[in-house]
Design an enzyme around this catalytic site. Sequence first.
Site, short mmCIF file in Angstrom:
data_model
loop_
_atom_site.label_atom_id
_atom_site.label_comp_id
_atom_site.label_asym_id
_atom_site.label_seq_id
_atom_site.Cartn_x
_atom_site.Cartn_y
_atom_site.Cartn_z
N ASP A 42 0.97 -1.34 -0.08
CA ASP A 42 -0.42 -0.25 -0.25
C ASP A 42 0.90 1.78 0.10
O ASP A 42 1.67 0.89 1.18
CB ASP A 42 -0.98 0.43 0.84
CG ASP A 42 -1.58 1.75 1.14
OD1 ASP A 42 -2.64 1.03 0.69
OD2 ASP A 42 -1.52 2.02 2.22
N ILE A 43 0.34 2.16 -0.62
CA ILE A 43 1.62 3.50 -1.25
C ILE A 43 1.01 4.46 0.20
O ILE A 43 -0.24 4.99 -0.17
CB ILE A 43 1.81 4.04 -2.07
CG1 ILE A 43 1.65 3.30 -3.55
CG2 ILE A 43 2.05 5.27 -2.72
CD1 ILE A 43 3.15 3.09 -2.94
N HIS A 124 5.29 14.15 -15.56
CA HIS A 124 6.44 15.12 -15.87
C HIS A 124 5.86 16.06 -15.13
O HIS A 124 5.08 16.38 -14.03
CB HIS A 124 5.34 16.25 -16.89
CG HIS A 124 4.19 16.80 -17.23
ND1 HIS A 124 4.30 18.19 -16.44
CD2 HIS A 124 3.07 16.73 -17.44
CE1 HIS A 124 2.86 19.11 -16.42
NE2 HIS A 124 1.48 17.74 -16.68
N ASP A 136 -1.52 19.00 -11.70
CA ASP A 136 -0.86 18.62 -12.84
C ASP A 136 0.48 19.89 -13.09
O ASP A 136 0.81 20.41 -13.03
CB ASP A 136 -1.80 19.61 -13.69
CG ASP A 136 -0.87 19.86 -15.28
OD1 ASP A 136 -0.37 18.76 -15.39
OD2 ASP A 136 -1.72 20.58 -15.60
N GLU A 170 7.51 19.50 -19.94
CA GLU A 170 5.88 18.82 -21.09
C GLU A 170 5.00 20.14 -21.62
O GLU A 170 4.04 19.27 -22.62
CB GLU A 170 5.29 18.14 -20.15
CG GLU A 170 4.44 17.41 -20.24
CD GLU A 170 2.60 17.16 -20.30
OE1 GLU A 170 1.91 17.07 -21.32
OE2 GLU A 170 2.66 18.94 -19.64
N GLU A 171 4.35 21.06 -20.52
CA GLU A 171 3.84 22.04 -20.84
C GLU A 171 3.78 22.39 -22.61
O GLU A 171 3.22 23.51 -22.32
CB GLU A 171 3.86 22.82 -19.65
CG GLU A 171 3.04 22.01 -18.00
CD GLU A 171 1.30 21.33 -18.44
OE1 GLU A 171 1.11 22.03 -19.42
OE2 GLU A 171 1.13 20.98 -17.54
N ASP A 199 -0.14 11.28 -15.45
CA ASP A 199 -0.77 13.12 -15.57
C ASP A 199 -1.87 13.82 -15.09
O ASP A 199 -2.88 13.32 -15.75
CB ASP A 199 0.16 13.62 -16.65
CG ASP A 199 -0.04 15.08 -17.00
OD1 ASP A 199 -0.48 15.76 -16.07
OD2 ASP A 199 0.28 15.41 -18.57
N HIS A 286 -4.43 24.47 -15.02
CA HIS A 286 -3.05 25.59 -15.42
C HIS A 286 -3.86 26.80 -15.38
O HIS A 286 -3.81 27.94 -15.62
CB HIS A 286 -3.99 25.83 -16.81
CG HIS A 286 -2.69 24.40 -18.28
ND1 HIS A 286 -2.86 23.94 -18.98
CD2 HIS A 286 -2.66 23.02 -16.79
CE1 HIS A 286 -1.54 23.01 -19.91
NE2 HIS A 286 -2.14 22.55 -18.22
N ASP A 305 -1.71 3.65 -5.03
CA ASP A 305 -1.56 2.60 -5.12
C ASP A 305 -1.49 1.84 -7.06
O ASP A 305 -0.69 0.57 -6.59
CB ASP A 305 -2.88 1.68 -3.83
CG ASP A 305 -2.82 2.22 -3.24
OD1 ASP A 305 -1.80 2.87 -2.16
OD2 ASP A 305 -3.90 2.37 -2.26
#
Length: 316
Positions: A42-43, A124, A136, A170-171, A199, A286, A305
């Site tokens: 489990d994370i 990203h 994001d 990436e953006e 993402d 954004h 997870d």
Amino acid sequence: MKLSVSARAVAAGGMATALLLAGGAVADAASSAPSRAAAAPDIPLAGVKAHLSQLQSIATANGGNRAHGRPGYKASLDYLKAKLDAAGYTTTVQQFTASGRTGYNLIADWPGGDPNQVVMAGSHLDSVSSGPGINDNGSGSAAVLETALAVSRAQYKPAKHLRFAWWGAEEIGLVGSRHYVNRLATGDRSRISAYLNFDMVGSPNPGYFVYDDDPAIEKTFKDYFGGLGVPTEIETEGDGRSDHAPFKSAGVPVGGLFTGASRAKTAAQAAKWGGTAGQAFDRCYHSSCDTTANIDDTALNRNSDAVAHAVWELSE
Ligand SMILES: [Zn+2]
């Protein structure tokens, strides 16, 4: 209104995970299960959120963003790199130039595994210049980081080689990931057996979207959410608009997860996932309000997870 729904869902999700883990442990102890590697741990949501808090602080201290070519980007990368180095990863910072500014990818290799079968997970790390970019894409970056740290804590020894990546720029057009793929030797491209992309995985009015690409990878994610009783849909809003695209173009099997951006949640989606119909999955997409307040904990927890589940399943 939303808080209590989220809190109930967190409790239910945690219980389901605990039951699944307990069931797996019993089966292993009885040696009745087929021979398989250990299930993913489990994370911890608290760990993922701690990374988001750090990324928020970095943005706040650097003009309110973590964008390509701005000091908040490099500070974000340095934060991740220190964690990964301390955990035993072999890290590489890959430089490139885009729009007249230096950009950076961070690559972290977990020592061991078959170098001819590389499983990659990436996100990203840059934000847009108009905000701190916590959903994001602090969310994907933090989920992948915490999964990498879980690999170290477990001292996981998968059959395949594990590599984690955080992409720059990436953006402004998938620049970092394309730079990485373009510089891979042809033989090295064919050694990547899977690239998993994350993402936006904590959208505040979340949907549960799975990329409709490589069937085996897609099934791995769908099985995970199926086990939680969470319905998924095929991802269409961001199709080809993130860092899996250069890998897909190079012939690498890809997959990934997404919780939605500026598109509005339909009534049918609100009926099955909760949240608000007619409202964007992420109203702060954004924007300057994409802060640590712009995260749904249940979505972030489930998706984190799911990242670990896929990393474990696909590398064993
Ligand atoms: Zn993004």
